[in-house]
Motif scaffolding. Sequence first.
Motif, PDB file in Angstrom:
ATOM      1  N   SER A   1      -6.329   5.590   1.855  1.00 21.54           N
ATOM      2  CA  SER A   1      -7.303   4.852   1.048  1.00 21.54           C
ATOM      3  C   SER A   1      -7.647   3.507   1.684  1.00 21.54           C
ATOM      4  O   SER A   1      -6.806   2.861   2.312  1.00 21.54           O
ATOM      5  N   LYS A   2      -8.882   3.098   1.524  1.00 22.62           N
ATOM      6  CA  LYS A   2      -9.336   1.846   2.115  1.00 22.62           C
ATOM      7  C   LYS A   2      -9.117   0.677   1.165  1.00 22.62           C
ATOM      8  O   LYS A   2      -8.957  -0.460   1.590  1.00 22.62           O
ATOM      9  N   TYR A   3      -9.158   0.986  -0.139  1.00 26.26           N
ATOM     10  CA  TYR A   3      -8.993  -0.069  -1.117  1.00 26.26           C
ATOM     11  C   TYR A   3      -7.855   0.249  -2.059  1.00 26.26           C
ATOM     12  O   TYR A   3      -7.508   1.401  -2.270  1.00 26.26           O
TER      13      TYR A   3
ATOM     14  N   LYS B   1       0.846  -1.199   0.000  1.00 26.30           N
ATOM     15  CA  LYS B   1       0.000   0.000   0.000  1.00 26.30           C
ATOM     16  C   LYS B   1       0.884   1.252   0.000  1.00 26.30           C
ATOM     17  O   LYS B   1       1.777   1.386   0.832  1.00 26.30           O
TER      18      LYS B   1
ATOM     19  N   THR C   1      -8.679  -5.574  -1.290  1.00 26.28           N
ATOM     20  CA  THR C   1      -8.585  -5.092   0.090  1.00 26.28           C
ATOM     21  C   THR C   1      -7.155  -5.280   0.583  1.00 26.28           C
ATOM     22  O   THR C   1      -6.399  -6.100   0.072  1.00 26.28           O
TER      23      THR C   1
END
Length: 379
Positions: free
Chosen positions: A331-333, A326, A339
Amino acid sequence: MNSILSKMLFKSIRLEPKACWEYLLWMDKSNQGGIYLSEIPNNFYKNGELCISTVDDEEDTDLVSLAKQKKVEMNWNICKFLPTAGSCQNFFQIAIAGHIHAVYVHIIEETARLPSGVDTPVKRRGISTQLERMAETVCTPSMVQFSQERIQNVLTEQLFGITQKIHRSVSTSVNKDGDPVFPLLAGSYLPLKSPALEFVKAVCQVLRLDVNIQSQVDKLKRDLLKLIGVGSFADEANFQDPCMSLVVPEVICEYCNSCRDLDLCRDACITPARGNQPASIRCSNPECGVNYSLEVIEQHLISMLMRRSMTYTLQDLKCTKCKMIKDKNMSKYCDCAGTYSNNIPRDQFMQKLKIYENISKHYHLENLSEMIEFINKYN
Ligand SMILES: [Zn+2]
Ligand SMILES: [Zn+2]
Ligand SMILES: [Zn+2]
Protein backbone atom coordinates in the motif's frame (compact mmCIF):
# COMPACT_ATOMS: atom_id res chain seq x y z
CA MET A 1 29.63 5.39 46.21
CA ASN A 2 26.88 3.79 48.20
CA SER A 3 24.45 4.24 45.38
CA ILE A 4 26.71 2.18 43.17
CA LEU A 5 27.17 -0.50 45.78
CA SER A 6 23.48 -0.78 46.52
CA LYS A 7 22.81 -2.07 43.01
CA MET A 8 22.33 -5.85 42.93
CA LEU A 9 24.85 -6.28 40.15
CA PHE A 10 27.73 -4.90 42.22
CA LYS A 11 26.91 -6.73 45.44
CA SER A 12 29.90 -9.00 45.13
CA ILE A 13 32.39 -6.26 44.37
CA ARG A 14 34.28 -4.24 46.93
CA LEU A 15 35.08 -0.72 45.84
CA GLU A 16 37.82 1.34 47.39
CA PRO A 17 38.48 4.94 46.46
CA LYS A 18 42.07 5.20 45.21
CA ALA A 19 42.16 8.76 44.02
CA CYS A 20 39.72 11.55 43.59
CA TRP A 21 39.29 15.07 42.33
CA GLU A 22 39.62 17.82 44.87
CA TYR A 23 38.34 20.37 42.43
CA LEU A 24 36.85 19.55 39.10
CA LEU A 25 35.35 21.17 36.05
CA TRP A 26 33.64 18.42 34.12
CA MET A 27 32.10 18.69 30.68
CA ASP A 28 32.12 15.11 29.46
CA LYS A 29 34.31 12.02 29.43
CA SER A 30 36.90 13.59 27.19
CA ASN A 31 36.71 17.12 28.53
CA GLN A 32 37.65 17.80 32.09
CA GLY A 33 40.18 19.58 34.25
CA GLY A 34 40.85 19.91 37.90
CA ILE A 35 43.09 19.21 40.83
CA TYR A 36 43.80 15.60 41.52
CA LEU A 37 44.12 14.23 45.02
CA SER A 38 46.24 11.11 44.74
CA GLU A 39 46.58 10.10 48.37
CA ILE A 40 43.38 9.59 50.23
CA PRO A 41 43.50 10.10 53.99
CA ASN A 42 42.22 7.25 56.15
CA ASN A 43 39.24 9.11 57.44
CA PHE A 44 38.28 10.03 53.93
CA TYR A 45 35.52 7.53 53.42
CA LYS A 46 32.90 8.06 56.11
CA ASN A 47 29.44 6.50 56.11
CA GLY A 48 29.50 6.36 52.39
CA GLU A 49 30.14 10.10 52.14
CA LEU A 50 33.35 11.43 50.75
CA CYS A 51 34.90 13.82 53.21
CA ILE A 52 38.11 15.72 53.48
CA SER A 53 38.93 16.69 57.01
CA THR A 54 41.00 19.74 57.67
CA VAL A 55 44.37 18.73 58.95
CA ASP A 56 45.80 19.76 62.34
CA ASP A 57 46.48 23.43 62.95
CA GLU A 58 50.27 23.15 62.70
CA GLU A 59 50.05 21.95 59.16
CA ASP A 60 47.81 24.76 58.00
CA THR A 61 50.53 26.89 56.50
CA ASP A 62 51.99 23.86 54.77
CA LEU A 63 48.61 23.05 53.33
CA VAL A 64 48.36 26.40 51.59
CA SER A 65 51.85 26.34 50.14
CA LEU A 66 51.28 22.75 49.14
CA ALA A 67 48.11 23.76 47.35
CA LYS A 68 50.02 26.40 45.43
CA GLN A 69 52.37 23.74 44.06
CA LYS A 70 49.63 21.35 43.00
CA LYS A 71 49.48 20.55 39.32
CA VAL A 72 46.29 21.18 37.44
CA GLU A 73 45.26 18.12 35.52
CA MET A 74 44.05 19.28 32.11
CA ASN A 75 42.32 17.02 29.68
CA TRP A 76 40.33 19.02 27.16
CA ASN A 77 39.53 17.45 23.86
CA ILE A 78 38.00 20.70 22.58
CA CYS A 79 41.38 22.40 23.00
CA LYS A 80 42.92 20.14 20.35
CA PHE A 81 40.62 21.72 17.79
CA LEU A 82 42.05 25.18 18.30
CA PRO A 83 44.90 26.27 16.02
CA THR A 84 48.43 25.88 17.31
CA ALA A 85 49.27 29.07 15.43
CA GLY A 86 49.14 32.19 17.57
CA SER A 87 49.51 29.86 20.59
CA CYS A 88 45.72 29.49 20.79
CA GLN A 89 46.06 26.12 22.49
CA ASN A 90 48.64 27.39 24.97
CA PHE A 91 46.53 30.41 25.83
CA PHE A 92 43.54 28.14 26.39
CA GLN A 93 45.56 26.00 28.80
CA ILE A 94 46.96 29.04 30.60
CA ALA A 95 43.60 30.72 31.06
CA ILE A 96 41.73 27.64 32.24
CA ALA A 97 44.47 26.12 34.38
CA GLY A 98 45.14 29.54 35.91
CA HIS A 99 41.52 29.89 36.88
CA ILE A 100 41.19 26.39 38.31
CA HIS A 101 44.38 26.83 40.29
CA ALA A 102 43.40 30.22 41.69
CA VAL A 103 40.00 28.98 42.83
CA TYR A 104 41.54 25.88 44.33
CA VAL A 105 44.12 27.83 46.32
CA HIS A 106 41.35 30.05 47.56
CA ILE A 107 39.36 27.04 48.75
CA ILE A 108 42.35 25.68 50.64
CA GLU A 109 43.11 29.02 52.23
CA GLU A 110 39.50 29.18 53.26
CA THR A 111 39.50 25.72 54.84
CA ALA A 112 42.76 26.50 56.59
CA ARG A 113 41.09 29.48 58.22
CA LEU A 114 38.16 27.44 59.48
CA PRO A 115 38.46 25.84 62.91
CA SER A 116 39.80 22.31 62.66
CA GLY A 117 37.52 19.35 63.12
CA VAL A 118 35.05 20.71 60.63
CA ASP A 119 34.56 18.36 57.75
CA THR A 120 34.29 20.02 54.41
CA PRO A 121 32.63 17.92 51.78
CA VAL A 122 34.48 17.59 48.52
CA LYS A 123 33.78 20.42 46.19
CA ARG A 124 32.45 18.87 43.12
CA ARG A 125 30.89 21.24 40.71
CA GLY A 126 29.98 21.37 37.12
CA ILE A 127 27.43 19.91 34.79
CA SER A 128 27.62 16.70 32.88
CA THR A 129 25.10 17.88 30.34
CA GLN A 130 23.12 21.05 30.02
CA LEU A 131 20.03 19.21 31.25
CA GLU A 132 21.56 17.25 34.06
CA ARG A 133 22.65 19.91 36.41
CA MET A 134 24.38 18.80 39.55
CA ALA A 135 22.36 20.25 42.32
CA GLU A 136 24.75 18.99 44.96
CA THR A 137 26.98 22.00 44.51
CA VAL A 138 28.79 22.60 47.74
CA CYS A 139 30.55 25.88 48.06
CA THR A 140 30.93 28.71 50.45
CA PRO A 141 29.68 32.21 49.66
CA SER A 142 33.23 33.49 49.90
CA MET A 143 34.30 31.07 47.20
CA VAL A 144 31.49 32.12 44.90
CA GLN A 145 32.37 35.74 45.46
CA PHE A 146 36.02 35.02 44.84
CA SER A 147 35.48 33.30 41.50
CA GLN A 148 32.94 35.86 40.35
CA GLU A 149 35.32 38.68 41.09
CA ARG A 150 38.16 36.82 39.45
CA ILE A 151 36.14 36.54 36.23
CA GLN A 152 35.24 40.21 36.31
CA ASN A 153 38.73 41.50 36.99
CA VAL A 154 41.74 39.28 36.42
CA LEU A 155 40.31 37.01 33.77
CA THR A 156 38.49 39.70 31.82
CA GLU A 157 41.72 41.65 31.54
CA GLN A 158 43.76 38.57 30.67
CA LEU A 159 41.34 37.31 28.04
CA PHE A 160 40.94 40.72 26.44
CA GLY A 161 44.69 40.85 25.90
CA ILE A 162 44.92 37.30 24.60
CA THR A 163 41.92 37.53 22.29
CA GLN A 164 43.20 40.74 20.78
CA LYS A 165 46.60 39.14 20.23
CA ILE A 166 45.08 36.08 18.52
CA HIS A 167 42.74 38.22 16.46
CA ARG A 168 45.65 40.26 15.18
CA SER A 169 48.14 37.43 14.57
CA VAL A 170 45.86 34.79 13.01
CA SER A 171 42.79 36.40 11.56
CA THR A 172 41.82 33.87 8.89
CA SER A 173 41.43 30.11 8.67
CA VAL A 174 44.38 29.74 6.27
CA ASN A 175 47.95 30.88 6.82
CA LYS A 176 50.32 32.58 4.38
CA ASP A 177 51.10 29.29 2.61
CA GLY A 178 47.42 28.54 2.18
CA ASP A 179 47.42 25.74 4.75
CA PRO A 180 44.50 25.59 7.15
CA VAL A 181 45.38 26.84 10.64
CA PHE A 182 42.79 24.67 12.33
CA PRO A 183 44.05 21.15 12.92
CA LEU A 184 42.20 18.51 10.93
CA LEU A 185 41.44 15.69 13.34
CA ALA A 186 39.46 12.50 13.03
CA GLY A 187 36.53 14.15 14.77
CA SER A 188 36.52 17.43 12.84
CA TYR A 189 33.30 18.27 11.08
CA LEU A 190 32.54 21.94 11.71
CA PRO A 191 33.69 24.57 9.25
CA LEU A 192 35.82 26.58 11.67
CA LYS A 193 36.72 30.02 10.42
CA SER A 194 37.97 32.47 12.98
CA PRO A 195 40.64 31.35 15.48
CA ALA A 196 39.84 34.17 17.89
CA LEU A 197 36.14 33.34 17.80
CA GLU A 198 36.72 29.65 18.46
CA PHE A 199 39.10 30.52 21.26
CA VAL A 200 36.55 32.76 22.98
CA LYS A 201 33.81 30.15 22.60
CA ALA A 202 35.92 27.31 23.96
CA VAL A 203 37.25 29.20 26.97
CA CYS A 204 33.87 30.62 27.94
CA GLN A 205 32.20 27.25 27.53
CA VAL A 206 34.63 25.70 29.99
CA LEU A 207 34.34 28.53 32.52
CA ARG A 208 30.57 28.31 32.25
CA LEU A 209 30.72 24.81 33.74
CA ASP A 210 30.90 26.49 37.10
CA VAL A 211 27.23 27.26 37.65
CA ASN A 212 27.99 30.04 40.11
CA ILE A 213 29.72 32.25 37.61
CA GLN A 214 27.62 31.67 34.52
CA SER A 215 26.18 35.15 34.27
CA GLN A 216 29.63 36.72 34.76
CA VAL A 217 31.06 34.47 32.06
CA ASP A 218 28.21 35.29 29.70
CA LYS A 219 28.90 38.97 30.13
CA LEU A 220 32.59 38.35 29.52
CA LYS A 221 31.78 36.40 26.39
CA ARG A 222 29.58 39.20 25.05
CA ASP A 223 32.36 41.70 25.59
CA LEU A 224 34.98 39.48 24.00
CA LEU A 225 32.75 38.86 20.98
CA LYS A 226 32.25 42.60 20.61
CA LEU A 227 36.02 42.97 20.61
CA ILE A 228 36.37 40.69 17.59
CA GLY A 229 33.27 42.05 15.91
CA VAL A 230 30.85 39.15 16.25
CA GLY A 231 27.28 39.69 17.37
CA SER A 232 26.52 37.77 20.55
CA PHE A 233 23.25 36.47 19.11
CA ALA A 234 24.80 35.28 15.86
CA ASP A 235 24.60 31.55 15.18
CA GLU A 236 28.36 31.32 14.97
CA ALA A 237 28.67 32.65 18.52
CA ASN A 238 27.06 29.53 19.95
CA PHE A 239 29.40 26.87 21.16
CA GLN A 240 29.15 23.51 19.45
CA ASP A 241 31.33 20.57 20.33
CA PRO A 242 33.86 20.53 17.48
CA CYS A 243 34.38 16.79 17.80
CA MET A 244 32.27 13.92 16.54
CA SER A 245 32.32 10.60 18.30
CA LEU A 246 32.51 7.01 17.17
CA VAL A 247 33.02 4.31 19.76
CA VAL A 248 34.32 0.88 18.86
CA PRO A 249 33.34 -1.35 21.76
CA GLU A 250 35.71 -3.80 23.40
CA VAL A 251 38.97 -3.28 21.58
CA ILE A 252 41.57 -5.65 22.96
CA CYS A 253 45.25 -4.79 23.11
CA GLU A 254 47.31 -7.49 21.44
CA TYR A 255 50.15 -7.06 23.94
CA CYS A 256 48.64 -6.66 27.36
CA ASN A 257 45.16 -8.02 26.62
CA SER A 258 43.47 -5.07 28.26
CA CYS A 259 40.05 -4.36 26.90
CA ARG A 260 38.29 -1.05 26.51
CA ASP A 261 35.81 0.89 24.46
CA LEU A 262 37.67 3.09 22.04
CA ASP A 263 36.44 6.43 20.75
CA LEU A 264 38.28 6.88 17.48
CA CYS A 265 37.57 10.61 17.47
CA ARG A 266 38.07 11.64 21.07
CA ASP A 267 40.42 9.23 22.73
CA ALA A 268 43.25 10.85 24.65
CA CYS A 269 45.76 8.33 23.26
CA ILE A 270 45.33 9.27 19.59
CA THR A 271 48.37 10.45 17.65
CA PRO A 272 46.78 12.59 14.94
CA ALA A 273 47.64 12.14 11.26
CA ARG A 274 50.52 14.23 10.01
CA GLY A 275 51.28 14.64 6.32
CA ASN A 276 51.22 11.18 4.78
CA GLN A 277 51.47 9.49 8.14
CA PRO A 278 48.12 8.02 9.21
CA ALA A 279 46.82 8.58 12.70
CA SER A 280 47.45 5.89 15.27
CA ILE A 281 46.02 5.04 18.61
CA ARG A 282 47.80 3.67 21.69
CA CYS A 283 46.80 1.30 24.42
CA SER A 284 45.84 3.37 27.46
CA ASN A 285 47.57 1.01 29.87
CA PRO A 286 50.50 3.13 31.13
CA GLU A 287 52.76 0.07 31.30
CA CYS A 288 51.96 -0.92 27.73
CA GLY A 289 51.28 1.98 25.35
CA VAL A 290 51.64 -0.16 22.25
CA ASN A 291 49.75 0.99 19.15
CA TYR A 292 46.55 -0.90 18.45
CA SER A 293 46.39 -2.87 15.27
CA LEU A 294 44.48 -0.70 12.82
CA GLU A 295 43.54 -3.73 10.73
CA VAL A 296 41.61 -5.22 13.62
CA ILE A 297 39.91 -1.90 14.29
CA GLU A 298 39.08 -1.59 10.59
CA GLN A 299 37.41 -5.00 10.66
CA HIS A 300 35.35 -3.85 13.64
CA LEU A 301 34.37 -0.67 11.83
CA ILE A 302 33.41 -2.51 8.68
CA SER A 303 31.11 -4.88 10.50
CA MET A 304 29.64 -2.00 12.50
CA LEU A 305 28.97 -0.05 9.32
CA MET A 306 27.60 -3.15 7.61
CA ARG A 307 25.11 -3.62 10.42
CA ARG A 308 24.17 0.04 10.38
CA SER A 309 23.66 0.06 6.64
CA MET A 310 21.61 -3.11 6.87
CA THR A 311 19.37 -1.62 9.54
CA TYR A 312 18.94 1.46 7.43
CA THR A 313 18.04 -0.49 4.29
CA LEU A 314 15.68 -2.90 6.01
CA GLN A 315 14.05 -0.35 8.26
CA ASP A 316 10.33 -0.09 8.80
CA LEU A 317 8.30 2.68 7.28
CA LYS A 318 6.32 4.90 9.54
CA CYS A 319 3.15 6.84 8.89
CA THR A 320 3.81 10.58 9.15
CA LYS A 321 0.33 11.16 10.56
CA CYS A 322 -0.52 8.43 13.05
CA LYS A 323 3.14 7.33 13.65
CA MET A 324 2.17 3.68 13.17
CA ILE A 325 4.63 1.30 11.56
CA LYS A 326 3.58 0.22 8.07
CA ASP A 327 2.18 -3.32 8.21
CA LYS A 328 0.96 -3.85 4.64
CA ASN A 329 3.44 -4.65 1.95
CA MET A 330 2.28 -2.79 -1.10
CA SER A 331 0.00 0.00 0.00
CA LYS A 332 1.13 3.53 -0.76
CA TYR A 333 -0.87 5.21 1.96
CA CYS A 334 -1.73 4.38 5.53
CA ASP A 335 -5.27 3.49 6.63
CA CYS A 336 -5.50 6.98 8.07
CA ALA A 337 -4.56 8.36 4.62
CA GLY A 338 -1.18 9.58 5.83
CA THR A 339 2.00 9.11 3.81
CA TYR A 340 4.87 6.87 4.87
CA SER A 341 8.37 7.98 5.67
CA ASN A 342 11.62 6.40 6.87
CA ASN A 343 11.86 5.43 10.50
CA ILE A 344 15.55 6.34 10.43
CA PRO A 345 15.87 9.60 8.49
CA ARG A 346 18.29 9.63 5.58
CA ASP A 347 20.17 12.63 7.00
CA GLN A 348 20.89 10.76 10.18
CA PHE A 349 22.35 7.85 8.28
CA MET A 350 24.41 10.06 6.01
CA GLN A 351 25.74 11.94 9.00
CA LYS A 352 26.95 8.69 10.54
CA LEU A 353 28.46 7.70 7.23
CA LYS A 354 30.36 10.98 7.23
CA ILE A 355 31.98 10.08 10.55
CA TYR A 356 33.14 6.75 9.15
CA GLU A 357 34.47 8.53 6.10
CA ASN A 358 36.46 10.98 8.20
CA ILE A 359 37.94 8.16 10.22
CA SER A 360 38.84 6.09 7.18
CA LYS A 361 40.70 9.07 5.76
CA HIS A 362 42.38 9.88 9.01
CA TYR A 363 43.62 6.38 9.77
CA HIS A 364 44.13 5.47 6.09
CA LEU A 365 41.69 2.56 6.18
CA GLU A 366 41.40 1.60 2.51
CA ASN A 367 38.89 -1.22 2.78
CA LEU A 368 36.58 0.89 4.86
CA SER A 369 36.71 3.81 2.45
CA GLU A 370 35.95 1.49 -0.44
CA MET A 371 32.90 0.28 1.37
CA ILE A 372 31.81 3.84 2.14
CA GLU A 373 32.18 4.74 -1.52
CA PHE A 374 29.96 1.83 -2.39
CA ILE A 375 27.28 2.80 0.12
CA ASN A 376 27.40 6.40 -1.01
CA LYS A 377 26.80 5.32 -4.58
CA TYR A 378 23.64 3.41 -3.74
CA ASN A 379 21.99 5.73 -1.26
ZN1 LIG B 1 35.68 -7.17 27.08
ZN1 LIG C 1 48.26 -2.76 25.92
ZN1 LIG D 1 -1.43 6.48 9.59
